[in-house]
Motif scaffolding. Structure first.
Motif, PDB file in Angstrom:
ATOM      1  N   VAL A 264       0.865  -1.193   0.000  1.00 19.19           N
ATOM      2  CA  VAL A 264       0.000   0.000   0.000  1.00 19.19           C
ATOM      3  C   VAL A 264       0.900   1.241   0.000  1.00 19.19           C
ATOM      4  O   VAL A 264       2.046   1.188   0.450  1.00 19.19           O
ATOM      5  CB  VAL A 264      -0.946   0.048   1.233  1.00 19.19           C
ATOM      6  CG1 VAL A 264      -1.877  -1.150   1.246  1.00 19.19           C
ATOM      7  CG2 VAL A 264      -0.151   0.122   2.535  1.00 19.19           C
ATOM      8  N   ILE A 265       0.357   2.347  -0.522  1.00 16.11           N
ATOM      9  CA  ILE A 265       1.069   3.618  -0.419  1.00 16.11           C
ATOM     10  C   ILE A 265       0.345   4.473   0.623  1.00 16.11           C
ATOM     11  O   ILE A 265      -0.873   4.380   0.783  1.00 16.11           O
ATOM     12  CB  ILE A 265       1.161   4.354  -1.780  1.00 16.11           C
ATOM     13  CG1 ILE A 265      -0.184   4.338  -2.517  1.00 16.11           C
ATOM     14  CG2 ILE A 265       2.261   3.762  -2.633  1.00 16.11           C
ATOM     15  CD1 ILE A 265      -0.170   5.070  -3.840  1.00 16.11           C
ATOM     16  N   LYS A 266       1.118   5.280   1.318  1.00 14.97           N
ATOM     17  CA  LYS A 266       0.534   6.029   2.441  1.00 14.97           C
ATOM     18  C   LYS A 266       0.837   7.514   2.362  1.00 14.97           C
ATOM     19  O   LYS A 266       1.936   7.921   2.008  1.00 14.97           O
ATOM     20  CB  LYS A 266       1.099   5.502   3.770  1.00 14.97           C
ATOM     21  CG  LYS A 266       0.293   4.359   4.358  1.00 14.97           C
ATOM     22  CD  LYS A 266       0.738   4.067   5.778  1.00 14.97           C
ATOM     23  CE  LYS A 266       0.182   5.049   6.779  1.00 14.97           C
ATOM     24  NZ  LYS A 266       1.058   5.216   7.941  1.00 14.97           N
TER      25      LYS A 266
ATOM     26  N   VAL B  86      -3.661   0.353  -3.664  1.00 17.07           N
ATOM     27  CA  VAL B  86      -4.361   0.762  -2.441  1.00 17.07           C
ATOM     28  C   VAL B  86      -3.571   1.882  -1.746  1.00 17.07           C
ATOM     29  O   VAL B  86      -2.357   1.778  -1.602  1.00 17.07           O
ATOM     30  CB  VAL B  86      -4.513  -0.418  -1.446  1.00 17.07           C
ATOM     31  CG1 VAL B  86      -5.179   0.043  -0.156  1.00 17.07           C
ATOM     32  CG2 VAL B  86      -5.307  -1.553  -2.078  1.00 17.07           C
ATOM     33  N   ALA B  87      -4.291   2.925  -1.352  1.00 11.41           N
ATOM     34  CA  ALA B  87      -3.651   4.003  -0.590  1.00 11.41           C
ATOM     35  C   ALA B  87      -4.316   4.142   0.770  1.00 11.41           C
ATOM     36  O   ALA B  87      -5.512   3.880   0.922  1.00 11.41           O
ATOM     37  CB  ALA B  87      -3.739   5.323  -1.338  1.00 11.41           C
ATOM     38  N   ILE B  88      -3.506   4.556   1.740  1.00  8.27           N
ATOM     39  CA  ILE B  88      -4.029   4.807   3.094  1.00  8.27           C
ATOM     40  C   ILE B  88      -3.689   6.241   3.479  1.00  8.27           C
ATOM     41  O   ILE B  88      -2.561   6.698   3.276  1.00  8.27           O
ATOM     42  CB  ILE B  88      -3.434   3.803   4.101  1.00  8.27           C
ATOM     43  CG1 ILE B  88      -3.897   2.387   3.739  1.00  8.27           C
ATOM     44  CG2 ILE B  88      -3.851   4.165   5.531  1.00  8.27           C
ATOM     45  CD1 ILE B  88      -3.308   1.304   4.602  1.00  8.27           C
TER      46      ILE B  88
ATOM     47  N   GLU C 238      -7.021   2.297  -6.890  1.00  6.39           N
ATOM     48  CA  GLU C 238      -8.444   1.931  -6.986  1.00  6.39           C
ATOM     49  C   GLU C 238      -9.124   2.050  -5.629  1.00  6.39           C
ATOM     50  O   GLU C 238     -10.316   2.308  -5.541  1.00  6.39           O
ATOM     51  CB  GLU C 238      -8.580   0.472  -7.458  1.00  6.39           C
ATOM     52  CG  GLU C 238      -8.159   0.238  -8.888  1.00  6.39           C
ATOM     53  CD  GLU C 238      -7.526  -1.139  -9.073  1.00  6.39           C
ATOM     54  OE1 GLU C 238      -7.841  -2.062  -8.291  1.00  6.39           O
ATOM     55  OE2 GLU C 238      -6.687  -1.265  -9.995  1.00  6.39           O
ATOM     56  N   THR C 239      -8.344   1.821  -4.591  1.00  4.78           N
ATOM     57  CA  THR C 239      -8.924   1.799  -3.242  1.00  4.78           C
ATOM     58  C   THR C 239      -8.241   2.862  -2.377  1.00  4.78           C
ATOM     59  O   THR C 239      -7.017   2.974  -2.377  1.00  4.78           O
ATOM     60  CB  THR C 239      -8.722   0.412  -2.599  1.00  4.78           C
ATOM     61  OG1 THR C 239      -9.383  -0.554  -3.406  1.00  4.78           O
ATOM     62  CG2 THR C 239      -9.290   0.380  -1.182  1.00  4.78           C
TER      63      THR C 239
END
Lengths: 216, 261, 495
Positions: free
Chosen positions: C113-115, C206-208, C238-239
């Motif tokens: 994930v990327i943050k 996905v990113a947070i 996408e998320t």
């Protein structure tokens, strides 16, 4: 078993007493908002202020009349040696001169990464802060197209320029549901020794054409 | 004017010369000074350290001592800030506990008559020249409570500028805390000392002979380091500078300064 | 790579940690430089806004109002965000939030994930939880990347790596990005980060994030940032999963009018930060199609329940109090044992921890008031610190040594007689410690006035902290009240 949601709402009610939408509505109206909400400058100095602010951010600013936009675009692109430009749907044909203009076709991020330049218009600009506001609208497109290419040429009418942030927020009220991006200069960071470095992940180069169709 | 002096507990005990100077200045200006004998402490040390229950009874005591005064003068901005910031709420709390329902109103009536010493001169009396003479190079330390709590602004500086013979030199980090903070100086002695090091360095950079302020608490702290380092720079409460006259200078010239070992 | 997060439950006391950090000359120099620069920029930009105080007052009222009616606005936000195609999740505590995020990430089938920089995700120690679940999080904010690659801890809520200078950053990047020839100008380092992360932005699905504001009226989210890494994370994957404290909600769009001005000027000393992103749920063809917000309590409702402490939740995380704080400026952020350092941390952390941990934090302040002065939403931090000190005293019980001493002194203050006795007792008690002054022979005898007291260079026990670096003037022989009495007995008005 009660859900996390129920528990949190119970905790809130216990912490301060449950509220009602009516009570919130009545109390909301009493919030003081005595900050500046109207412009303090005339139109001409407001446009000058925007130009100054944009130049502080190292953007080049050009002021042209409507009929000269296309020529200006051509000159800027030639000077930057740009042959291929990504554009959103909805821009006037007459603006698109001096390069191959390819309309965004919802390609992937990887596809967008092939473009070095993008040209759009904007919803409005804020002189005081040198901010340009982009929204998902014709002529501006989806957010990713003004993010991935390294160069952004933005065309804006001087009638779209307001002096203060508050005026801008009020003008944006009717379109507040749209994806909206405020940008103030090129992407930047000051994370290393508080030295402002331009250009990290967003476009590193931004130019602005101001179309003067009002009498200043 | 009839001025009641609230000397504060630590000035009473540790810095009586400041109290004498306040009396001297006020009397020189033609005012009558009284000293309500039952006074002790405003409660700041206890309140700020977390001992609210211990601080509360000091409030009705203070009010009873001073509520009939025409004006109350206090040579300590932190004590005045304590009163202005917390007394109304403390009084409400005491009233809510059913102990003394009249207290909030009495506090509200008394507070506007309470003045920090320099503030009394500049804001209440509207004077800056009190006829002082002090032929020394002096820098002014703005205590946090005077600066931010009371908003003393340039008041103390304008008093010092009117002192004949005094050369006022500005300190570089005027708005920065000296690191005293009451029990902070003991509970967090290392950090407090680091803050103090910056402050004393700034004092020394001015080349002043004396550092003055409206609070002996800060000055005690600053002087503690200046003395430990044997810098030869001293501290003096602003009242003591304002009390000083040509006659004092002449007397000092005849009596050489004592030698400290 | 996992690192030991700042955790108030295991951190040493502020005093202990500060002692160590005060010995780190490089860190202190870096922190001082960075806070000086931001403070000066902030001061200039605040002074040019003649309506700053009016904005502050509005900001305060808006935030206080939102908290007063938090249940209403959270429900409204949930309704509108859901109607706009987003999903809301509720987390009572850090563990629950971690579980929710891990499940959401697992559902997408990705292991990366990327943050975006988010103190809320630092608070719940999300990266370690993800790592344990087999998911690697790439921090994309430059400062967070420095922290992550350096296996370090954030020390500031806005500029988390401000304790590192360019040479230190260069060493980290050289090693961890495998760039032996990396230059050391900030430009070189930023360029290295751009190259390192670009591929991840384009690829990771996905990113947070956290969020700066939620807007109840529109179901909107606002994130402010500088580098464009935020925009990358918010628009390309996408998320998008945003972990947001329940206190971050604002009633309406118009509430941004002052807040979006107060925040950048206070935080980084800019008229406006380079990017503000605002959106409401899912927009087909523009940005993530799968959007989740995890609304986190994790102690916030306890803060809300405390009438005096509640204003802590007004915080908009600008960090101005940290830059202004003379204590923070000496120690940097790590001394506070929490991702929330400085004055705001000194009041937030103990409250989020139910006052069980971080008892030293309310005392990590000289109460100088610089934090309150710069706070864009007027949180009276000194007042809350004092309030929390009172709680600490209550928790420690009446028989703690300090408590007994403070009680004894308070008793003395309740009567003039006892006070005078205490003054005499003090003089007697200190007398063995006082280095006596030798009187100059030339001094005129009988001049009591000239007898200035001696000095104390050593004090026992807790008080010794004072005399480690400071002398203390001994008590004069005569108190003011003794002098006053004598003077009046003489019936004279001489002074």
């Amino acid at each position: 078993m009660s859900t996390a949601r129920d528990v949190i709402f119970q905790r809130i009610a216990k912490a301060k007493g449950a509220s009602t939408p009516e009570a919130a509505h009545i109390a909301y109206a009493t919030i003081e908002r005595n900050y500046q909400s109207a412009p303090s400058l005339d139109r001409a100095p407001i446009i000058h202020l925007l130009e100054d602010r944009l130049r502080e951010y190292d953007a080049h600013v050009y002021r042209v009349t409507e009929s000269n936009v296309g020529e200006q675009v051509k000159q800027i692109l030639a000077a930057r040696n740009i042959q291929r430009v990504l554009v959103p749907d909805g821009l006037p044909e007459s603006w698109l001169q001096g390069a191959i203009f390819e309309i965004d076709n919802q390609q992937s991020a990887l596809g967008l990464n092939d473009y070095t330049a993008v040209l759009t218009t904007a919803t409005l600009a804020i002189a005081e802060t040198g901010t340009i506001v982009l929204q998902n609208a014709p002529g501006q497109g989806r957010r990713a197209i003004t993010l991935i290419p390294d160069y952004h040429l933005c065309i804006l009418r001087t009638t779209q320029v307001v002096e203060t942030v508050v005026e801008a927020m009020r003008l944006l009220e009717p379109t507040k549901h749209l994806p909206t991006t405020f940008f103030s200069g090129p992407s930047a960071t000051a994370d290393i020794e508080m030295t402002r470095i331009k250009g990290v992940h967003g476009p590193r180069f931004v130019d602005v054409i101001l179309v003067t169709d009002e009498i200043l | 004017m009839n001025v009641a002096l609230f000397i504060t507990c630590y000035n009473d005990t540790l810095f009586p010369s400041t109290g004498k100077a306040v009396v001297q200045v006020l009397e020189r200006l033609g005012h009558t000074v009284t000293f309500p004998a039952g006074q002790t402490c405003c409660g700041q040390m206890h309140w700020n350290t977390g001992y609210q229950i211990e601080a509360l009874p000091l409030l009705p005591r203070f009010v009873a001592q001073f509520e009939h005064a025409e004006a109350v003068v206090v040579p300590s901005s932190s004590c005045v800030a304590m009163m202005r910031d917390h007394y109304p709420m403390m009084a409400e709390r005491i009233a809510a506990e059913g102990e003394d329902k009249t207290l909030p109103e009495r506090v509200a009536k008394l507070l506007p008559r309470i003045w920090e010493f320099s503030e009394f001169l500049t804001k209440k009396l509207g004077i800056t020249d009190v006829g002082a003479y002090y032929p020394h190079r002096v820098t002014y330390h703005a205590s946090c409570h005077g600066l931010r709590g009371l908003g003393l602004g340039d008041g103390p500086l304008s008093l010092l500028k009117s002192v004949r013979g005094l050369e006022l030199v500005e300190i570089s980090n005027l708005e920065q805390c000296c690191g005293f903070g009451g029990t902070f100086a003991i509970k967090n002695a290392e950090v407090s000392s680091a803050m103090l090091a910056e402050k004393t360095q700034a004092v020394l950079n001015t080349g002043a002979e004396q550092c003055t302020a409206c609070d002996n608490s800060c000055l005690m702290h600053i002087e503690g380091a200046l003395h430990r380092q044997r810098t030869g720079v001293g501290t003096k409460h602003i009242a003591e500078i304002l009390a000083h006259t040509e006659a004092d200078a002449a007397a000092e010239a005849n009596n050489p300064v004592e030698v400290t070992v | 790579m996992s690192r030991v997060p700042l955790d108030p439950r295991t951190a040493p006391s502020f005093q202990t940690a500060a002692k160590v950090l005060l010995g780190d000359a490089q860190l202190r120099k870096n922190v001082r430089h960075a806070t000086d620069v931001i403070q000066n920029k902030r001061r200039r930009l605040v002074e040019e806004k003649h309506d700053w105080q009016q904005m502050r007052e509005s900001g305060r009222q808006i935030r206080a109002h939102a908290l007063q009616h938090l249940d209403i606005y959270l429900a409204e936000f949930e309704r509108n965000f859901t109607a706009a195609g987003g999903h809301i999740h509720w987390a009572r505590d850090a563990a629950e939030a971690q579980r929710i995020v891990i499940d959401l990430v697992k559902q997408t089938g990705t292991s990366e994930v990327i943050k975006i920089k988010s103190m809320t995700t630092e608070e719940i120690q999300l990266n370690n939880a993800l790592e344990a679940a087999g998911v690697h999080a790439f921090e994309t904010d430059l400062a967070e990347l420095i922290i992550q690659l350096g296996e370090d801890q954030p020390s500031h809520i806005v500029v988390p790596a401000l304790h590192k200078n360019r040479s230190q950053v260069r060493e980290i990047f050289r090693k961890k990005m495998n760039l032996p020839n990396l230059g050391e100008t900030p430009q070189d380092l930023a360029e290295a980060a751009r190259q390192f992360l670009r591929e991840k932005f384009l690829r990771v699905p996905v990113a947070i994030s956290g969020a700066n504001f939620l807007i109840a009226e529109t179901g909107g989210v606002c994130i402010v940032e500088s580098e464009g890494n935020g925009r990358m994370c918010l628009t390309l994957p996408e998320t998008l999963i945003s972990v947001v404290g329940i206190e971050k909600v604002l009633p309406s769009w118009q509430d941004l009018e002052p807040l979006i001005q107060l925040l950048p000027r206070s935080a980084t000393g800019e008229r406006m930060n380079p990017y503000n992103s605002l959106w409401t749920g899912v927009h087909p063809g523009d940005g993530p199609t799968n959007m989740h917000i995890v609304l986190l309590d994790n102690g916030r409702t306890d803060v809300l329940a405390d009438h005096e402490g509640r204003q802590t939740l007004q915080c908009i995380r600008c960090g101005a109090c940290q830059n202004a704080c003379p204590v923070y400026r000496q120690t940097g952020g790590h001394a506070y044992g929490s991702v929330y350092a400085g004055p705001i941390g000194a009041i937030l952390t103990p409250q989020l921890m139910h006052m069980e941990h971080s008892q030293s934090l309310p005392y990590a302040s000289s109460l100088c008031g610089a934090c309150y002065e710069v706070c864009p939403v007027k949180i009276n931090i000194p007042e809350v610190l004092i309030h929390l000190r009172n709680k600490v005293v209550e928790q420690n019980g009446w028989y703690a040594p300090e408590s007994l001493a403070m009680k004894a002194v308070a008793q003395a203050f309740l009567s003039e007689k006892r006070f005078r006795a205490a003054q005499r007792l003090g003089r007697i008690a200190e007398s063995p410690l006082v280095k006596k002054r030798k009187q100059n022979k030339l001094q005129v005898l009988g001049q009591e006035e000239a007898q200035t007291p001696g000095w104390i260079g050593w004090l026992p026990g807790l008080l010794g902290g004072w005399t480690d670096t400071r002398d203390l003037q001994a008590m004069p022989k005569e108190t003011f009240r003794d002098w006053w009495e004598k003077r009046n007995e003489k019936g004279s008005n001489r002074t």
